[in-house]
Write an enzyme that holds these catalytic residues in place. Sequence first.
Site, short mmCIF file in Angstrom:
data_model
loop_
_atom_site.label_atom_id
_atom_site.label_comp_id
_atom_site.label_asym_id
_atom_site.label_seq_id
_atom_site.Cartn_x
_atom_site.Cartn_y
_atom_site.Cartn_z
N SER A 274 89.68 30.81 -8.56
CA SER A 274 88.30 30.74 -9.05
C SER A 274 87.77 29.33 -8.84
CB SER A 274 88.25 31.09 -10.54
OG SER A 274 87.00 30.76 -11.10
N TYR B 275 90.70 29.07 -18.94
CA TYR B 275 90.72 29.80 -17.67
C TYR B 275 90.85 28.83 -16.49
CZ TYR B 275 89.17 33.09 -14.03
OH TYR B 275 89.07 33.88 -12.91
#
Length: 240
Positions: free
Chosen positions: A143, A156
């Site tokens: 990501s 995250y």
Amino acid sequence: MGELDGKVVLVTGASRGIGYAAGIEAAKRGAHVIAVARTTSGLEELDDAIQDLGGSSTLVPLDLRDGDAIDRLGAAIFERWGHLDGLIGNAGQLGVLSPLPHVKPDDFDKVFAVNVTANYRLLRSLDVLLRQADAGRAVFVTSGASRSAKPFWGLYAASKAALDAMVKAYSGEVGHSPLKVNVFNPGPVRTAMRAKAMPGEDPNTLPTPEDIAPKLVDLLSPAVTQTGWLFDADGSSEEI
């Protein structure tokens, strides 16, 4: 068929979203898909879709936090095929978007268990199988958060940064072999995870998993020569 004709490809998080679309895309290109996910109903839907294409799949209902089960999966693949041509490490957890000091230890552990530890256990179990393939390819879904690390995204972001670092190190370790290992950043995609992270966003402005899947599955091609690289869905790429 296609460039993956006759090859064996394992996809995690295959019951929905990008993993589901990647499983169908790999089957379209001729691969036998080993579909791994916790949700049996989603796996069965994937199997139906692949059969409708004339392809084949093996369904593996499995919680990736179960390292012993991952080891058994590797042993089963060895007994049936003796090698693994492709691995798509797609399964991931968003966790909570929160100031880091407010993140509960259990939430922290769960995100790292899926986003980092499970992928380590997959490499540990499947390394020899990937090396046994003529042109083994592994790609893990990362990501942009791993580099932006915006406020409230620390959990995250840290897990994806750890994944990137692990893949970079592993790619160097297997650099003398035909195996190529990379990461793929899909960017914003119309998935349940994205909706959870951005509840006010109009999903119709985002690409679908079906739009993204071909770019991800491209990285399983024997024609891929880079290893230890980050590929973005927008077409850009760079070394991790």
